[in-house]
Motif scaffolding. Structure first.
Motif, PDB file in Angstrom:
ATOM      1  N   GLU A 232       0.845  -1.196   0.000  1.00  0.00           N
ATOM      2  CA  GLU A 232       0.000   0.000   0.000  1.00  0.00           C
ATOM      3  C   GLU A 232       0.876   1.239   0.000  1.00  0.00           C
ATOM      4  O   GLU A 232       2.115   1.148   0.048  1.00  0.00           O
ATOM      5  CB  GLU A 232      -0.932  -0.005   1.200  1.00  0.00           C
ATOM      6  N   ALA A 233       0.232   2.408  -0.062  1.00  0.00           N
ATOM      7  CA  ALA A 233       0.941   3.676  -0.160  1.00  0.00           C
ATOM      8  C   ALA A 233       2.030   3.795   0.903  1.00  0.00           C
ATOM      9  O   ALA A 233       1.787   3.547   2.084  1.00  0.00           O
ATOM     10  CB  ALA A 233      -0.045   4.832  -0.041  1.00  0.00           C
ATOM     11  N   GLY A 234       3.229   4.170   0.474  1.00  0.00           N
ATOM     12  CA  GLY A 234       4.369   4.326   1.370  1.00  0.00           C
ATOM     13  C   GLY A 234       5.264   3.120   1.468  1.00  0.00           C
ATOM     14  O   GLY A 234       6.375   3.212   2.005  1.00  0.00           O
ATOM     15  N   ASP A 235       4.822   1.964   0.956  1.00  0.00           N
ATOM     16  CA  ASP A 235       5.651   0.750   0.986  1.00  0.00           C
ATOM     17  C   ASP A 235       6.703   0.796  -0.121  1.00  0.00           C
ATOM     18  O   ASP A 235       6.518   1.438  -1.169  1.00  0.00           O
ATOM     19  CB  ASP A 235       4.790  -0.497   0.790  1.00  0.00           C
ATOM     20  N   TYR A 236       7.783   0.056   0.104  1.00  0.00           N
ATOM     21  CA  TYR A 236       8.878  -0.002  -0.873  1.00  0.00           C
ATOM     22  C   TYR A 236       9.228  -1.450  -1.172  1.00  0.00           C
ATOM     23  O   TYR A 236       9.278  -2.281  -0.260  1.00  0.00           O
ATOM     24  CB  TYR A 236      10.116   0.710  -0.319  1.00  0.00           C
ATOM     25  N   MET A 237       9.447  -1.733  -2.441  1.00  0.00           N
ATOM     26  CA  MET A 237       9.871  -3.064  -2.885  1.00  0.00           C
ATOM     27  C   MET A 237      11.186  -2.934  -3.644  1.00  0.00           C
ATOM     28  O   MET A 237      11.349  -2.032  -4.460  1.00  0.00           O
ATOM     29  CB  MET A 237       8.809  -3.698  -3.788  1.00  0.00           C
ATOM     30  N   TRP A 238      12.085  -3.857  -3.379  1.00  0.00           N
ATOM     31  CA  TRP A 238      13.432  -3.838  -3.942  1.00  0.00           C
ATOM     32  C   TRP A 238      13.664  -5.220  -4.553  1.00  0.00           C
ATOM     33  O   TRP A 238      13.660  -6.223  -3.831  1.00  0.00           O
ATOM     34  CB  TRP A 238      14.409  -3.546  -2.810  1.00  0.00           C
ATOM     35  N   LEU A 239      13.805  -5.298  -5.873  1.00  0.00           N
ATOM     36  CA  LEU A 239      13.887  -6.574  -6.577  1.00  0.00           C
ATOM     37  C   LEU A 239      15.251  -6.721  -7.234  1.00  0.00           C
ATOM     38  O   LEU A 239      15.695  -5.816  -7.955  1.00  0.00           O
ATOM     39  CB  LEU A 239      12.829  -6.676  -7.682  1.00  0.00           C
ATOM     40  N   ARG A 240      15.887  -7.849  -7.038  1.00  0.00           N
ATOM     41  CA  ARG A 240      17.131  -8.113  -7.753  1.00  0.00           C
ATOM     42  C   ARG A 240      16.817  -8.556  -9.176  1.00  0.00           C
ATOM     43  O   ARG A 240      15.670  -8.857  -9.522  1.00  0.00           O
ATOM     44  CB  ARG A 240      17.969  -9.158  -7.029  1.00  0.00           C
ATOM     45  N   ALA A 241      17.832  -8.599 -10.023  1.00  0.00           N
ATOM     46  CA  ALA A 241      17.646  -9.020 -11.407  1.00  0.00           C
ATOM     47  C   ALA A 241      17.010 -10.406 -11.467  1.00  0.00           C
ATOM     48  O   ALA A 241      17.330 -11.287 -10.664  1.00  0.00           O
ATOM     49  CB  ALA A 241      18.992  -9.036 -12.129  1.00  0.00           C
ATOM     50  N   PHE A 242      16.088 -10.579 -12.411  1.00  0.00           N
ATOM     51  CA  PHE A 242      15.401 -11.833 -12.723  1.00  0.00           C
ATOM     52  C   PHE A 242      14.387 -12.268 -11.673  1.00  0.00           C
ATOM     53  O   PHE A 242      13.848 -13.365 -11.761  1.00  0.00           O
ATOM     54  CB  PHE A 242      16.401 -12.965 -13.006  1.00  0.00           C
ATOM     55  N   CYS A 243      14.100 -11.415 -10.691  1.00  0.00           N
ATOM     56  CA  CYS A 243      13.040 -11.756  -9.746  1.00  0.00           C
ATOM     57  C   CYS A 243      11.692 -11.649 -10.462  1.00  0.00           C
ATOM     58  O   CYS A 243      11.327 -10.577 -10.936  1.00  0.00           O
ATOM     59  CB  CYS A 243      13.056 -10.807  -8.555  1.00  0.00           C
ATOM     60  N   PRO A 244      10.908 -12.732 -10.567  1.00  0.00           N
ATOM     61  CA  PRO A 244       9.597 -12.648 -11.220  1.00  0.00           C
ATOM     62  C   PRO A 244       8.688 -11.663 -10.473  1.00  0.00           C
ATOM     63  O   PRO A 244       8.697 -11.607  -9.241  1.00  0.00           O
ATOM     64  CB  PRO A 244       9.051 -14.078 -11.123  1.00  0.00           C
ATOM     65  N   GLN A 245       7.923 -10.908 -11.250  1.00  0.00           N
ATOM     66  CA  GLN A 245       6.991  -9.960 -10.634  1.00  0.00           C
ATOM     67  C   GLN A 245       5.729  -9.850 -11.471  1.00  0.00           C
ATOM     68  O   GLN A 245       5.753  -9.963 -12.694  1.00  0.00           O
ATOM     69  CB  GLN A 245       7.622  -8.568 -10.496  1.00  0.00           C
ATOM     70  N   SER A 246       4.613  -9.662 -10.802  1.00  0.00           N
ATOM     71  CA  SER A 246       3.348  -9.315 -11.442  1.00  0.00           C
ATOM     72  C   SER A 246       2.503  -8.604 -10.405  1.00  0.00           C
ATOM     73  O   SER A 246       2.902  -8.462  -9.242  1.00  0.00           O
ATOM     74  CB  SER A 246       2.638 -10.543 -12.020  1.00  0.00           C
ATOM     75  N   CYS A 247       1.320  -8.138 -10.811  1.00  0.00           N
ATOM     76  CA  CYS A 247       0.555  -7.244  -9.953  1.00  0.00           C
ATOM     77  C   CYS A 247      -0.924  -7.374 -10.242  1.00  0.00           C
ATOM     78  O   CYS A 247      -1.327  -7.589 -11.399  1.00  0.00           O
ATOM     79  CB  CYS A 247       1.014  -5.799 -10.213  1.00  0.00           C
ATOM     80  N   TYR A 248      -1.739  -7.239  -9.197  1.00  0.00           N
ATOM     81  CA  TYR A 248      -3.189  -7.072  -9.354  1.00  0.00           C
ATOM     82  C   TYR A 248      -3.627  -5.923  -8.467  1.00  0.00           C
ATOM     83  O   TYR A 248      -3.472  -5.980  -7.243  1.00  0.00           O
ATOM     84  CB  TYR A 248      -3.961  -8.341  -8.988  1.00  0.00           C
ATOM     85  N   ALA A 249      -4.132  -4.859  -9.097  1.00  0.00           N
ATOM     86  CA  ALA A 249      -4.581  -3.672  -8.376  1.00  0.00           C
ATOM     87  C   ALA A 249      -6.087  -3.771  -8.190  1.00  0.00           C
ATOM     88  O   ALA A 249      -6.860  -3.380  -9.059  1.00  0.00           O
ATOM     89  CB  ALA A 249      -4.208  -2.409  -9.145  1.00  0.00           C
ATOM     90  N   GLY A 250      -6.508  -4.305  -7.060  1.00  0.00           N
ATOM     91  CA  GLY A 250      -7.919  -4.598  -6.850  1.00  0.00           C
ATOM     92  C   GLY A 250      -8.786  -3.404  -6.488  1.00  0.00           C
ATOM     93  O   GLY A 250      -9.997  -3.531  -6.394  1.00  0.00           O
ATOM     94  N   GLY A 251      -8.165  -2.234  -6.259  1.00  0.00           N
ATOM     95  CA  GLY A 251      -8.954  -1.059  -5.917  1.00  0.00           C
ATOM     96  C   GLY A 251      -9.028  -0.856  -4.409  1.00  0.00           C
ATOM     97  O   GLY A 251      -8.322  -1.507  -3.646  1.00  0.00           O
TER      98      GLY A 251
END
Length: 272
Positions: A232-251
């Motif tokens: 949520e707002a204010g959070d931080y994510m730090w991903l190294r190379a080749f880390c799989p990522q996807s997203c669902y923005a449910g509202g």
């Protein structure tokens, strides 16, 4: 005007449970806004009346190309000697307060939504005026390329960025860009990624770019490696190379984040 997230600072009360969503793995880290408190701030030489939260730093075996700070500058505070490394470039993105950014002797009024690119060797300074002035500062060593020189400094704003819808999404997923992706002078991109409620990254992105993602607005579930994590707002994510990522923005509202990634250079085959 967009309301951007900022660190909560302060300190939780003694009656608050310590359980949180903070995690650090071999593939990614999550630094939720609830842990961005007073006691984890840092200070820098050459800056006065200023503190910062370090969200990412070069770390051997993890993400190695960049650092990401959230700077908090009191009224009248700032620096005339901000960058100690001559070959470092930077991006600033303002999320609260107002101030003056001076680039090559020219003053620019900055406020929430202001964005600046500062090439290596750039002469710049910043002063807080009403606030505190709070901004993201992303730093990366500029990597030379054949026939390339660093791009010139510029100061703009989110309102003047170019928002491009991702193909086939009908605007549910878009990116606000500040430089042309085909401009090879830039070896890092700092963009804003936007999702409308129900928007998604519909596959597990798996690629060489390192990522730093600061959630400016809203909430979503984000896949990091094998895990689905609520952010949520204010959070931080730090991903190294080749880390799989996807997203669902449910509202129920928009989900938006400031995104760093390294781009447009060969993979070095020996230590630099």
């Amino acid at each position: 005007m967009t309301d951007y997230a900022t660190p909560p600072a302060g300190l939780p009360g003694q009656n608050v449970m310590s359980t949180d969503r903070a995690m650090f793995t071999t593939a990614y880290a999550v630094i939720p806004h609830g842990v961005q408190r007073d006691i984890v701030t840092s200070y820098l030489p050459g800056w006065h009346d200023t503190r910062l939260w370090v969200l990412a730093r070069p770390l051997s075996g993890f993400a190695e190309t960049f650092s990401h700070y959230i700077m908090e500058v009191a009224d009248g505070g700032g620096s005339t000697t901000p960058e100690p490394e001559g070959d470092a470039q930077g991006v600033l993105f303002v999320v609260a307060g107002t101030g003056t950014l001076t680039v090559a002797g020219q003053d620019h009024a900055i406020a929430p939504g202001s964005y600046a690119y500062l090439p290596p060797g750039c002469d710049w300074a910043v002063k807080g005026e009403s606030g505190p002035l709070t901004f993201h500062w992303l730093r990366k060593l500029w990597v030379p390329g054949v026939g390339l020189e660093p791009a010139a400094a510029f100061v703009t704003s989110e309102a003047d960025g170019t928002t491009v819808e991702m193909p086939g999404t009908d605007g549910a997923w878009s990116t606000t860009r500040f430089v042309d992706p085909g401009d090879l002078r830039h070896d890092m991109h700092v963009n804003i990624v936007n999702f409308e409620p129900g928007g998604t990254i519909p596959f597990a992105e798996t690629h060489v770019m390192e990522h730093g993602l600061y959630v400016l607005e809203g909430k979503a579930v984000y896949r990091l490696n094998r895990d689905w994590v609520e952010v949520e707002a204010g959070d931080y994510m730090w991903l190294r190379a080749f880390c799989p990522q996807s997203c669902y923005a449910g509202g129920p509202g928009r989900f938006r984040y400031l995104l760093y990634k390294d781009v447009n250079r060969h993979m070095p085959l020996r230590p630099l």
